[in-house]
Design a protein around this motif. Structure first.
Motif, short mmCIF file in Angstrom:
data_model
loop_
_atom_site.label_atom_id
_atom_site.label_comp_id
_atom_site.label_asym_id
_atom_site.label_seq_id
_atom_site.Cartn_x
_atom_site.Cartn_y
_atom_site.Cartn_z
N LEU A 175 1.05 -1.17 0.08
CA LEU A 175 0.03 0.00 0.01
C LEU A 175 0.84 1.34 0.19
O LEU A 175 1.91 1.31 0.78
N LEU A 176 0.54 2.15 -0.91
CA LEU A 176 1.45 3.49 -1.09
C LEU A 176 0.48 4.44 -0.81
O LEU A 176 -0.80 4.54 -1.39
N LEU A 177 0.82 5.49 -0.05
CA LEU A 177 -0.06 6.90 -0.05
C LEU A 177 1.14 7.96 -0.53
O LEU A 177 2.12 7.98 -0.35
N LEU A 178 0.34 8.87 -1.46
CA LEU A 178 1.14 9.78 -2.14
C LEU A 178 0.55 11.00 -2.17
O LEU A 178 -0.52 11.22 -2.12
N ARG A 179 1.40 12.10 -2.15
CA ARG A 179 1.00 13.42 -2.25
C ARG A 179 0.99 13.87 -3.57
O ARG A 179 2.12 13.72 -4.15
N THR A 180 -0.33 14.39 -4.28
CA THR A 180 -0.36 14.37 -5.69
C THR A 180 -0.36 15.98 -6.11
O THR A 180 0.09 16.07 -7.39
N GLY A 181 -0.31 16.68 -5.13
CA GLY A 181 -0.30 18.02 -5.67
C GLY A 181 -1.81 18.36 -6.14
O GLY A 181 -2.58 17.32 -6.23
N ARG A 182 -2.03 19.45 -6.68
CA ARG A 182 -3.36 19.69 -7.14
C ARG A 182 -3.56 19.42 -8.77
O ARG A 182 -2.58 19.78 -9.62
N ARG A 183 -4.20 17.90 -8.79
CA ARG A 183 -3.91 17.09 -10.10
C ARG A 183 -4.72 17.81 -11.25
O ARG A 183 -4.26 17.61 -12.57
N GLY A 184 -5.52 18.90 -11.16
CA GLY A 184 -6.35 19.46 -12.20
C GLY A 184 -5.77 20.76 -12.66
O GLY A 184 -6.35 21.48 -13.59
N ASP A 185 -4.77 21.08 -12.27
CA ASP A 185 -4.02 22.53 -12.59
C ASP A 185 -3.12 22.31 -14.08
O ASP A 185 -2.73 23.33 -14.62
N GLY A 186 -3.25 21.09 -14.42
CA GLY A 186 -2.50 20.92 -15.74
C GLY A 186 -1.09 20.69 -15.94
O GLY A 186 -0.61 20.19 -16.85
N GLY A 187 -0.41 20.97 -14.89
CA GLY A 187 0.80 20.50 -14.52
C GLY A 187 1.37 19.27 -14.44
O GLY A 187 2.53 18.81 -14.99
N HIS A 188 0.66 18.24 -14.11
CA HIS A 188 0.77 16.81 -14.00
C HIS A 188 2.20 16.45 -13.42
O HIS A 188 3.27 15.85 -13.75
N CYS A 189 2.33 17.18 -12.40
CA CYS A 189 3.52 16.96 -11.43
C CYS A 189 3.51 15.58 -10.95
O CYS A 189 2.61 14.87 -10.77
N ARG A 190 4.83 14.96 -10.77
CA ARG A 190 4.76 13.83 -10.33
C ARG A 190 4.52 13.48 -8.81
O ARG A 190 4.80 14.38 -8.13
N TRP A 191 3.89 12.35 -8.42
CA TRP A 191 3.56 12.22 -7.44
C TRP A 191 4.72 11.68 -6.36
O TRP A 191 5.65 11.03 -6.65
N GLU A 192 4.25 12.28 -4.89
CA GLU A 192 5.50 12.15 -4.07
C GLU A 192 4.89 10.86 -2.85
O GLU A 192 3.91 11.11 -2.34
#
Length: 585
Positions: free
Chosen positions: A135-152
């Protein structure tokens, strides 16, 4: 305390008794295609996965995840172990899905692994399973801003046998961030001598991070609770603040372990609670037209001391200055203007209620209230006795009435789940069921996220219609609210023998079904006609028409995922992602 039995209360204002049918529309549905660089991760069931529960849990797995916080954004996992995200803003300019996370190659070597699963916990958090027990829990940032930053990754731990994630929520508990995750397993029972030899396990895991401001939070498992049953639940979700759990399953579930320690089983049904052993607080009788309720009052209570409130669908009786003695939602509607109450000489309150319309007998007076007793008249008792005589007849050659129909005469759409099919709310502290609804007459159709701040809705068949119910854990007296209706969809979906997935738009503007291969069916809510249309049989003008549309996809691959936003349908195969523009603009 034993769980109270409840009934789902239908909002009659959301039903349309004049609905006729869906009219087939030949208007094409604009369809756009995204070619995938790598195939979607699809694992075939192995020889050991031979039970119906394996098929329901993993064979019918929906590989596509819709982001409820950001409309028209979907995610899935491909065969490389990449989590891919596609956000649609302009249908004619669809880009390639972008990688936001990679599992790596470690999880792919496990022989007993399942498909990786995604659960979007909040607007900035996600829970992932690699299909191999991690099981992994990730901080995604704001997914809908179009930046598609990698999840932590902020939490990663191996939790035992492989599982899929059913649901997850994020909330603040005691000043610290906590994530509730619900995991599903189908496990071998070595001591099981009957049945398939497998059982279904649900594990409710709480992961929390504790730290002061400005310090890096360390997330760890705080609590693990295990439930077991014999069927894969149709619906399973944790309340928004982790205060409870709701399940819809054909077989009962019970908590068996907490943090690895066995849970004491609940007492058998024969051991009645003190409430059930006590004398009834009220007695009631009924006919087809009215009801009579007799409530025992404390000694010395005068008429002016009585607190009485009656509406069309609720009743409250008590003594001023004290909690109500009888309060709740009535089983059906009554006419308050034609109802009355009085105090008899025996110091009891007698209430006469006029049913709003003649109909079937009520099984209970107030929904979920078991403190009263129904008193049958001699005529009613004799009628019931006559109807049940044939069940205890001592004449084996006695003539029986011909049944109205045989099982061979029933259509597929007339079938219903077993009587054990129920909707249950479990309290998060006591882990005991608090409210149970028997769904024996209601087929489960699908679940859908309507409001990300609330629990997912569930759609059930009611007669021929499909009714959408919103769980309200913050309102124990009205836990399940009827919020939308899709006319005749309960009957329609039963006729689709090859149906694999069902869903609806979050704004309830349409419902959609898809088959295992290629075809998608769209059912729109009734809308006003632009031209005058007459019903020739009834000789009246038709003001609204509900349209049905059919789309055949350019693919010979099996459908692996199916989701709907307010404006689009997303259909996933192993090599393509189809976007269907279905908005009503």
């Amino acid at each position: 305390m034993a769980a109270a039995n409840y009934s789902l209360k239908v909002n009659r204002d959301l039903l349309d008794p004049n609905f006729e049918s869906y009219r087939l529309s030949l208007d094409p549905i604009p369809t756009y295609t995204v070619e995938l660089d790598a195939a979607v991760e699809e694992l075939q069931l192995k020889d050991a996965h031979y039970t119906l529960e394996h098929l329901r849990a993993f064979g019918m797995f929906n590989h596509l995840q819709l982001d409820p916080w950001y409309q028209d954004s979907v995610l899935f996992v491909d065969s490389r172990g990449w989590v891919l995200s596609l956000s649609v803003t302009l249908d004619t300019a669809l880009g390639k899905p972008k990688e936001v996370f990679s599992f790596g190659s470690e999880s792919g070597r496990a022989e007993d692994r399942l498909c990786a699963s995604i659960s979007l916990t909040s607007a900035t958090w996600a829970a992932l399973s690699d299909g191999a027990g991690r099981l992994l829990l990730l901080r995604t940032g704001r997914r809908g801003d179009g930046g598609h930053c990698r999840w932590e990754v902020l939490f990663s731990d191996h939790l035992g046998e492989p599982f899929t994630i059913l649901h997850s929520v994020s909330h603040v508990q005691g000043g610290c961030h906590a994530v509730e995750v619900l995991l599903l397993r189908v496990q071998k029972e070595p001591l099981e001598s009957t049945g398939s030899g497998y059982s279904v396990s649900l594990e409710w895991v709480t992961v929390g991070g504790g730290a002061g401001p400005g310090q890096e939070r360390k997330y760890e498992v705080r609590k693990r609770r295990v439930l077991r049953g014999k069927s894969v639940p149709h619906y399973a979700a944790v309340a928004p603040r982790g205060e409870g759990l709701i399940l819809a399953a054909e077989k009962p579930f019970v908590f068996t372990h907490v943090d690895g320690q066995p849970v004491e089983p609940p007492p058998p049904p024969s051991e009645l609670s003190e409430l059930e052993k006590a004398d009834p607080l009220y007695f009631w009788q009924q006919t087809a037209e009215d009801l009579t309720v007799c409530v025992r009052l404390p000694g010395g209570v005068a008429k002016e001391d009585v607190s009485f409130r009656l509406t069309a669908d609720s009743l409250s009786i008590g003594v001023r200055g004290y909690p109500p003695m009888l309060e709740g939602q009535l089983y059906a509607l009554v006419d308050p203007e034609a109802s009355a109450w009085t105090i008899s000489d025996s110091n009891s309150l007698e209430v006469s209620l006029q049913k709003l319309g003649e109909g079937p007998m009520w099984p209970e007076l107030v929904l979920g209230n078991r403190t009263g007793e129904l008193v049958l008249s001699d005529q009613q008792a004799a009628l019931i006795h006559d109807r049940l005589t044939h069940l205890t007849s001592e004449d084996p050659n006695g003539e029986q009435e011909k049944p109205p129909c045989s099982s061979q005469e029933l259509e597929d759409c007339d079938g219903f789940p077993d009587d054990g099919f129920s909707l249950t709310h479990f309290d998060g502290e006591t882990l005991s069921p608090t409210q149970v609804v028997n769904l024996g007459g209601h087929q489960f159709l699908f679940s859908v996220d309507v409001d990300p701040s609330q629990m997912p809705c569930l759609c059930l068949r009611h007669d021929v219609d499909a009714l959408v119910w919103q769980p309200r854990p913050d309102r124990p007296g009205d836990l399940w609210e009827h919020i939308a209706t899709f006319n005749a969809l309960g009957y329609v979906q039963a006729s689709k023998r090859d149906r694999k997935f069902s869903t609806c738009a979050p704004d309830f503007s349409f419902a959609a079904l898809c088959e295992c291969l290629r075809r998608v069916f769209l059912y729109r809510q009734p809308s006003p006609m632009e031209t005058v249309l007459f019903n020739r049989k009834q000789g009246r003008q038709v003001g609204q028409v509900a349209k049905q549309q059919v789309s055949s996809l350019d693919s010979d691959k099996a459908v692996l995922g199916f989701r709907a936003s307010n404006e689009r349908l997303f259909v996933l195969t192993s090599s393509r992602l189809f976007v269907l523009k279905v908005d009503n603009k």
